[in-house]
Enzyme design. Sequence first.
Site, PDB file in Angstrom:
ATOM      1  N   SER A  38      -0.323  10.022   6.948  1.00  0.00           N
ATOM      2  CA  SER A  38       0.413  10.575   5.545  1.00  0.00           C
ATOM      3  C   SER A  38      -1.174  11.586   4.202  1.00  0.00           C
ATOM      4  O   SER A  38      -1.338  10.600   4.211  1.00  0.00           O
ATOM      5  CB  SER A  38       0.631   9.486   4.767  1.00  0.00           C
ATOM      6  N   HIS A  69       4.792  15.006   6.335  1.00  0.00           N
ATOM      7  CA  HIS A  69       4.137  14.940   7.972  1.00  0.00           C
ATOM      8  C   HIS A  69       4.840  16.170   8.635  1.00  0.00           C
ATOM      9  O   HIS A  69       5.741  16.294   8.185  1.00  0.00           O
ATOM     10  CB  HIS A  69       4.428  13.774   8.306  1.00  0.00           C
ATOM     11  N   HIS A  91       7.727   7.498  13.522  1.00  0.00           N
ATOM     12  CA  HIS A  91       7.487   5.536  12.494  1.00  0.00           C
ATOM     13  C   HIS A  91       8.927   5.333  13.788  1.00  0.00           C
ATOM     14  O   HIS A  91       9.638   6.207  13.075  1.00  0.00           O
ATOM     15  CB  HIS A  91       7.039   5.954  12.010  1.00  0.00           C
ATOM     16  N   TYR A  93      10.150   3.218  11.918  1.00  0.00           N
ATOM     17  CA  TYR A  93      10.884   3.401  10.452  1.00  0.00           C
ATOM     18  C   TYR A  93      11.819   3.897  10.572  1.00  0.00           C
ATOM     19  O   TYR A  93      13.157   4.564   9.744  1.00  0.00           O
ATOM     20  CB  TYR A  93      10.445   2.587   9.383  1.00  0.00           C
ATOM     21  N   GLU A  94      11.352   5.234  11.152  1.00  0.00           N
ATOM     22  CA  GLU A  94      12.475   6.718  11.192  1.00  0.00           C
ATOM     23  C   GLU A  94      13.501   6.247  12.218  1.00  0.00           C
ATOM     24  O   GLU A  94      14.669   7.527  12.665  1.00  0.00           O
ATOM     25  CB  GLU A  94      11.346   7.980  11.846  1.00  0.00           C
ATOM     26  N   ALA A 121      -2.638   5.754   5.911  1.00  0.00           N
ATOM     27  CA  ALA A 121      -2.387   5.566   4.740  1.00  0.00           C
ATOM     28  C   ALA A 121      -2.434   4.216   4.823  1.00  0.00           C
ATOM     29  O   ALA A 121      -1.230   3.829   5.689  1.00  0.00           O
ATOM     30  CB  ALA A 121      -1.989   6.409   3.992  1.00  0.00           C
ATOM     31  N   MET A 211       2.262   1.298   8.417  1.00  0.00           N
ATOM     32  CA  MET A 211       3.229   1.404   9.097  1.00  0.00           C
ATOM     33  C   MET A 211       3.319   1.900  10.644  1.00  0.00           C
ATOM     34  O   MET A 211       3.836   2.374  10.888  1.00  0.00           O
ATOM     35  CB  MET A 211       4.000   1.882   8.477  1.00  0.00           C
ATOM     36  N   SER A 212       1.961   2.113  11.150  1.00  0.00           N
ATOM     37  CA  SER A 212       1.451   2.829  12.006  1.00  0.00           C
ATOM     38  C   SER A 212       0.911   1.806  13.240  1.00  0.00           C
ATOM     39  O   SER A 212       0.547   1.201  12.397  1.00  0.00           O
ATOM     40  CB  SER A 212       1.574   4.862  11.715  1.00  0.00           C
ATOM     41  N   ASN A 235      -3.997   2.384  -1.879  1.00  0.00           N
ATOM     42  CA  ASN A 235      -3.409   1.180  -3.453  1.00  0.00           C
ATOM     43  C   ASN A 235      -3.317   0.246  -3.026  1.00  0.00           C
ATOM     44  O   ASN A 235      -3.527   0.101  -1.629  1.00  0.00           O
ATOM     45  CB  ASN A 235      -1.798   1.633  -3.167  1.00  0.00           C
ATOM     46  N   HIS A 247       5.621   6.308  -2.184  1.00  0.00           N
ATOM     47  CA  HIS A 247       5.499   7.543  -1.243  1.00  0.00           C
ATOM     48  C   HIS A 247       4.660   8.579  -1.884  1.00  0.00           C
ATOM     49  O   HIS A 247       3.569   8.667  -1.248  1.00  0.00           O
ATOM     50  CB  HIS A 247       6.223   7.973  -0.551  1.00  0.00           C
TER      51      HIS A 247
HETATM   52  N1  HPA Z   1       2.118  -1.332   2.292  1.00  0.00           N
HETATM   53  C1  HPA Z   1       2.362  -0.657   3.538  1.00  0.00           C
HETATM   54  N2  HPA Z   1       2.290   0.975   4.121  1.00  0.00           N
HETATM   55  C2  HPA Z   1       1.297   1.112   3.057  1.00  0.00           C
HETATM   56  C3  HPA Z   1       0.646   0.946   2.039  1.00  0.00           C
HETATM   57  C4  HPA Z   1       1.544  -0.222   1.466  1.00  0.00           C
HETATM   58  O1  HPA Z   1       0.725  -1.122   0.795  1.00  0.00           O
HETATM   59  N3  HPA Z   1       0.479   2.063   1.428  1.00  0.00           N
HETATM   60  C5  HPA Z   1       0.385   3.430   2.705  1.00  0.00           C
HETATM   61  N4  HPA Z   1       0.975   2.664   3.547  1.00  0.00           N
END
Ligand code: HPA
Length: 272
Positions: A38, A69, A91, A93-94, A121, A211-212, A235, A247
Amino acid sequence: MSESLAHKDGSERLNEAAQFIESRTRVDKRATAVVLGSGLGNFAEKIITHITLDAAEIPNFPRPSVAGHHGKLIFGNIGGSPVILIKGRVHLYEGRTIDDIVFYVRLLNALGVKTLVLTNAAGGVNPSFNAGDLCLITDHLNLMNVRLHMAIAAGKKTFYDDQLCQLIKKTALKNAIGLHEGVYAGVLGPSYETRAEVQLLRRLGADAVGMSTVIEATAAHSLGMRVAAISLITNKAAGLADEKLSHEDVQLVAEASKEKFAALMCAIVQAL
Ligand code: HPA
């Protein structure tokens, strides 16, 4: 959900995609394939591009649907070292299937490519990780609610290739780029974790959460490819900092850290 990642040779769909690519360019099998997470797409600017293929023109190639993306395959080199960049993964989740997620991994394997560096990310679960830090993934927790029927190859400790990891660590050190090491927890998403979940992840041994990566790394390893993965910590995970996660913020931090990230990736591709 349960699917085998074991098919080595391609289905009809895979062959069509591979044949299309081979009809457009001669694929250098020594190339390092890099998958961009990302907001990390600007690394593409560092590449002397030979050809760019749109995901949309490659038969059967799953197209991404998340902001930030863009589906592209870029073939080129950095300082003469061949590289293939994959922008815009899909992903779970999509609502995508495991087959969709590993399509590009199987495609690279069908094209004869042996080395894959996954980037993503991620949120920092380790309290010493800050936004903008980089972390080499040494192992992962599969918390994505999928069963992957793949074991770690005999003689290996994790899905991530030890030699490749050593080389990445050495390269970071040589270029004075800070690089943590840690365990990546792969979760389904798409919502970020609760504070309690982050505390649980830390107790489970996670340093980063995203998430990947988990499914792709497992597939690539099972196909005999050398895999490494690097997280950009965008983060502190929920509950470890005061701000609310979004996001957009993840993309802003990725934007701010893009030069450091690109410098490390360029050095890695040239060291391989
Ligand atoms: N959690 C899950 N996926 C992420 C995060 C997070 O804090 N930051 C970037 N992708």
